[in-house]
Write an enzyme that holds these catalytic residues in place. Structure first.
Site, PDB file in Angstrom:
ATOM      1  N   CYS A   1     119.806  70.709 -14.997  1.00  0.00           N
ATOM      2  CA  CYS A   1     119.155  69.381 -14.748  1.00  0.00           C
ATOM      3  C   CYS A   1     117.491  69.610 -15.238  1.00  0.00           C
ATOM      4  O   CYS A   1     116.887  68.512 -15.236  1.00  0.00           O
ATOM      5  CB  CYS A   1     119.030  69.233 -13.075  1.00  0.00           C
ATOM      6  SG  CYS A   1     120.493  69.691 -12.366  1.00  0.00           S
ATOM      7  N   HIS A  54     112.418  64.889  -8.728  1.00  0.00           N
ATOM      8  CA  HIS A  54     113.653  65.224  -8.968  1.00  0.00           C
ATOM      9  C   HIS A  54     114.660  64.422  -7.869  1.00  0.00           C
ATOM     10  O   HIS A  54     115.596  63.811  -8.432  1.00  0.00           O
ATOM     11  CB  HIS A  54     113.778  66.713  -8.955  1.00  0.00           C
ATOM     12  CG  HIS A  54     115.090  67.297  -9.522  1.00  0.00           C
ATOM     13  ND1 HIS A  54     115.514  66.725 -10.721  1.00  0.00           N
ATOM     14  CD2 HIS A  54     116.128  68.016  -8.884  1.00  0.00           C
ATOM     15  CE1 HIS A  54     116.652  67.330 -10.799  1.00  0.00           C
ATOM     16  NE2 HIS A  54     116.943  67.876  -9.983  1.00  0.00           N
ATOM     17  N   GLU A  94     112.288  70.139  -2.083  1.00  0.00           N
ATOM     18  CA  GLU A  94     111.216  69.532  -3.141  1.00  0.00           C
ATOM     19  C   GLU A  94     110.017  68.997  -2.233  1.00  0.00           C
ATOM     20  O   GLU A  94     108.735  68.987  -2.725  1.00  0.00           O
ATOM     21  CB  GLU A  94     111.831  68.198  -3.992  1.00  0.00           C
ATOM     22  CG  GLU A  94     110.636  67.610  -4.777  1.00  0.00           C
ATOM     23  CD  GLU A  94     111.600  66.680  -6.102  1.00  0.00           C
ATOM     24  OE1 GLU A  94     112.641  66.301  -5.619  1.00  0.00           O
ATOM     25  OE2 GLU A  94     110.601  66.395  -6.746  1.00  0.00           O
ATOM     26  N   LYS A 105     116.439  58.349  -9.045  1.00  0.00           N
ATOM     27  CA  LYS A 105     117.835  58.627  -9.269  1.00  0.00           C
ATOM     28  C   LYS A 105     118.410  57.714  -8.176  1.00  0.00           C
ATOM     29  O   LYS A 105     120.002  57.749  -8.104  1.00  0.00           O
ATOM     30  CB  LYS A 105     118.066  60.320  -8.829  1.00  0.00           C
ATOM     31  CG  LYS A 105     117.757  61.099 -10.147  1.00  0.00           C
ATOM     32  CD  LYS A 105     118.160  62.489  -9.714  1.00  0.00           C
ATOM     33  CE  LYS A 105     117.743  63.531 -10.951  1.00  0.00           C
ATOM     34  NZ  LYS A 105     116.147  63.651 -10.960  1.00  0.00           N
ATOM     35  N   HIS A 132     122.254  60.809 -11.089  1.00  0.00           N
ATOM     36  CA  HIS A 132     121.568  62.175 -11.675  1.00  0.00           C
ATOM     37  C   HIS A 132     122.056  62.230 -13.291  1.00  0.00           C
ATOM     38  O   HIS A 132     123.385  62.664 -13.550  1.00  0.00           O
ATOM     39  CB  HIS A 132     122.113  63.298 -10.799  1.00  0.00           C
ATOM     40  CG  HIS A 132     121.113  64.551 -11.116  1.00  0.00           C
ATOM     41  ND1 HIS A 132     120.364  64.853 -12.362  1.00  0.00           N
ATOM     42  CD2 HIS A 132     120.882  65.636 -10.314  1.00  0.00           C
ATOM     43  CE1 HIS A 132     119.969  65.980 -12.232  1.00  0.00           C
ATOM     44  NE2 HIS A 132     120.391  66.530 -11.097  1.00  0.00           N
ATOM     45  N   PHE A 186     119.997  73.492 -11.420  1.00  0.00           N
ATOM     46  CA  PHE A 186     120.753  74.478 -10.793  1.00  0.00           C
ATOM     47  C   PHE A 186     120.556  75.962 -11.362  1.00  0.00           C
ATOM     48  O   PHE A 186     120.133  76.032 -12.416  1.00  0.00           O
ATOM     49  CB  PHE A 186     122.116  74.231 -11.266  1.00  0.00           C
ATOM     50  CG  PHE A 186     123.166  73.223 -10.259  1.00  0.00           C
ATOM     51  CD1 PHE A 186     123.340  73.775  -9.021  1.00  0.00           C
ATOM     52  CD2 PHE A 186     123.690  72.193 -10.501  1.00  0.00           C
ATOM     53  CE1 PHE A 186     123.907  73.174  -8.054  1.00  0.00           C
ATOM     54  CE2 PHE A 186     124.029  71.315  -9.729  1.00  0.00           C
ATOM     55  CZ  PHE A 186     124.337  71.853  -8.458  1.00  0.00           C
TER      56      PHE A 186
END
Lengths: 308, 394
Positions: free
Chosen positions: B147, B286, B297, B318, B323, B382
């Site tokens: 990502c 994110h 986050e 998002k 995503h 990830f």
């Protein structure tokens, strides 16, 4: 811009881990390519070049081993050797990797379980029957950056981190990125290199069927430890070389093959770095290491000892 | 060191075709999550995603997306004013997911992809394709960090221009996640929202009732130029002024609860930009809509910005685009820049009740005006690969 020193090297190859010993063996004509005794013996290949490594002593939990793709095992061992005992906070790691790791056939099994009585794929069966056959972590195994993630987790590397995808040029491209990070002051200590493995029986078979029959499938990882020259001197570290330059470019006309491929096998994204580490283990006072891919990506570094 | 300008951009998202359409959709709070139509998701635990409005599958869809953003980004750009050796390409991509029919045929007939197909599926295929399309002979790189991929590609492109390695850089990425294997894989991880009956409400970053992220797809291409040549090549839309990245070194599937990896990336980016936390007026988070990411986050933002975290507006687009994984970082950095240019932050839709563990200056449902300052765009992958980019208006 800070001058950048190479203060550690680590590698995992079919002829061992110590670059000086591996170079001596290579110069004696020794080969790590051997005839396999398993199903790979039936393949039209010169042999396979497997590295013997035991990653378990380096793992935080012994059960972590089952999570590791083969390239990650090699990378952890080589990175630990390159890192040595001086371990400040926020060490970075930049890694070049090759072909995506496979999911170990999990998706194929799920698909084959989802064919109806006529052998036609059924999306509904895929959802109902195939899905439970797919291990939860299988898809994550295929992500290229998971190799780096495993190394970072096992060795506590929390600084600059990035994975370059490609083939033979990827490892040296990661070194170039590491050189920039240290030279520009964005990182103090960086491990940079490449890792790749083609020796798994299914992968070796696939490569033959895809036309790589002239090559011995190999595997390797190679890392260099980079830090500012001033820092290295201050801590009394042995400086193996100073990086004088480096870069990447799109050069579709270039062709490159590892100098040691015949004895170490095809090592993909690790090949360029391993060749360079073996240069560093030699007697040259300076050099230019480079590697390129058929796709057009090229990476190089220039180094010297004279200016240390 | 040189300043680095954004001189053009091309974007394709589930919310809109082209940057302007995407931006208008984001300001309007238009979510794109729907029941999957590319394949029949019946029987899947997850039946929703955000798709682009392009037909096709597999590498052809990746190519079509990249061609579209390349055409938009290169419109009006004068690359002929720069030597080919001074033009670089830095993309962030994952491997192409082949069409399902092809995977079924291969599995049933035990076929293998050819060497040519393997090359075409590799993460670096689009990098080389773009380099060939524009005649770039300078530095190239493909970042494959899940990502965070295109965020890292954009960051490395910025560094290459700033240090003088190239004068112009094309950066971005493409990803197509609405694929049976991807849906299956991420569903098995338990990472996806299963709000199949109410897709429009499924992606809800930072909301107390979130239950996972939603797969999306898209592409972006950004043209960066050194300040000295920017006006010759295109129009200065804004600046990238800092980049930071880090590894969590925590766990493969989780983020550290204290947010340290995220914080380190943001702190490094601000340091790189020569900016302080008090100058940050907007964070394009994110914000995936998973409990683990959002909490980590949010704490990372607090660590990085300190008391200023109560003032800097935070939103996750998002909530509308879903995503876009490898493509998301570059797209969201462009959104952050446009927010500064327009002085307005796009909202986080579906944010009805903020999770107390994620308390920040959120922008729920409705755009909010933002003062002058700098913005941060986060992209976290990830495995713990983190990238943060600092952008500034012209």
């Amino acid at each position: 811009m800070r001058r950048v020193a190479v203060t550690g090297v680590g590698m995992a190859t079919a002829l061992g881990r110590d670059p000086w010993e591996v170079l001596a063996l290579l110069l004696q004509g020794r080969s790590g390519v051997v005839r396999p005794t398993d199903e790979r013996a039936l393949l039209p290949i010169p042999g396979v070049a497997e590295a013997e490594v035991d990653v378990r002593p380096l793992l935080k939990r012994r059960k972590d081993k089952k999570l590791l793709p083969r390239a990650a095992e090699l990378a952890i061992v080589a990175a630990a050797d390159a890192l040595g005992d001086d371990r400040p906070e926020d060490i970075g790691i930049l890694l070049g990797v090759g072909r995506e790791p496979t999911d170990g056939g999990a998706s194929e099994r799920a698909i084959l379980s989802s064919l109806d009585g006529d052998g036609v794929f059924s999306p509904a069966l895929f959802g109902a029957v195939g899905l439970p056959l797919y291990p939860p972590l299988a898809s994550l195994r295929t992500l290229p950056n998971l190799i780096l993630a495993h190394v970072a987790i096992q060795l506590d590397l929390t600084g600059e981190g990035g994975t370059r995808a490609g083939a033979e040029a990827a490892g040296l491209a990661a070194v170039v990125e590491g050189w920039h990070a240290v030279a520009e002051g964005r990182a103090e200590v960086v491990l940079a290199g490449g890792a790749d493995s083609f020796v798994d029986p299914a992968l070796a078979r696939d490569r033959v069927r895809q036309g790589f029959s002239g090559q011995a499938p190999g595997e390797a990882a190679g890392f260099v430890r980079l830090e500012p020259l001033d820092r290295a001197r201050a801590r009394g570290a042995e400086v193996l070389a100073v990086l004088d330059g480096g870069g990447t470019r799109f050069a579709p006309e270039e062709r490159w093959r590892s100098e040691w491929e015949g004895q170490l096998g095809a090592c993909g994204a690790a090949a360029g770095v391993v060749d360079w580490i073996l240069d560093l283990a030699g007697v040259s006072s300076s050099g230019r290491a480079w590697s390129a891919e058929d796709t057009g990506a090229l990476a190089y570094v220039t180094w010297s000892r004279a200016r240390v | 060191m040189r300043r680095v300008a954004v001189v053009s951009r091309g974007v394709y998202t589930p919310v809109g075709r082209g940057f302007d359409a995407t931006w208008a959709g984001l300001l309007a709070g238009r979510g794109a999550v729907q029941r999957i139509s590319r394949f029949d998701p019946t029987g899947y635990p997850v039946q929703i995603a955000a798709q682009v409005d392009l037909e096709g599958d597999g590498p052809a869809l990746y190519d079509a997306l990249m061609d579209a953003v390349l055409a938009e980004a290169m419109a009006g750009i004068r690359l002929d004013r720069v030597a080919p050796q001074r033009v670089g390409v830095f993309l962030g991509n994952e491997a192409v997911r082949p069409p399902m029919a092809e995977l079924v045929r291969r599995a049933a007939q035990r076929e293998l992809p050819t060497v040519e197909e393997l090359a075409r599926y590799a993460p670096h295929w689009q990098t080389l394709r773009v380099a060939q399309a524009v005649g770039a002979l300078g530095a190239t790189a493909t970042h494959a960090t899940a990502c965070a991929s295109s965020g890292m590609g954009l960051g490395e492109a910025f560094l290459a221009v700033r240090r003088g390695e190239v004068d112009v850089a094309l950066a971005g990425g493409v990803d197509v996640l609405v694929h049976p294997l991807m849906v299956m894989g991420f569903a098995r991880l338990g990472a996806l929202s299963t709000r199949n009956e109410d897709p429009g409400r499924a992606s809800r970053p930072f909301d107390l009732d979130r239950d996972g992220f939603v797969l999306g797809e898209g592409a972006a291409l950004v043209v960066l130029a050194a300040e000295e040549v920017a006006a010759q090549v295109g129009t200065v839309l804004g600046w990238i002024s800092g980049y930071g990245c880090s590894s969590n070194a925590w766990r493969i599937t989780d983020s550290p609860p204290d947010g340290r990896g995220a914080a380190e990336a943001m702190e490094a980016a601000l340091r790189d930009a020569g900016r302080g936390p008090g100058e940050v007026v907007y964070v394009n988070a994110h914000g995936t809509s998973t409990r683990q990411n959002d909490m980590s986050e949010a704490r990372g933002i607090r660590r990085a910005l300190g008391a200023h975290a109560d003032r800097a507006l935070v939103s996750s687009t998002k909530s509308m685009t879903a995503h876009m994984v490898a493509a998301g970082g570059a797209i969201e950095a462009l959104v952050a820049l446009e927010a500064l240019r327009q002085g307005i932050a796009p909202p986080t839709i579906n944010l009805d009740r903020v999770d107390p563990d994620c308390a920040l200056a959120h922008v729920p449902w409705v755009p909010a005006p933002i003062p002058q300052g700098v913005a941060i765009s986060n992209a976290f992958g990830f495995g713990g690969s983190n990238a943060s980019i600092v952008v500034e208006a012209p």
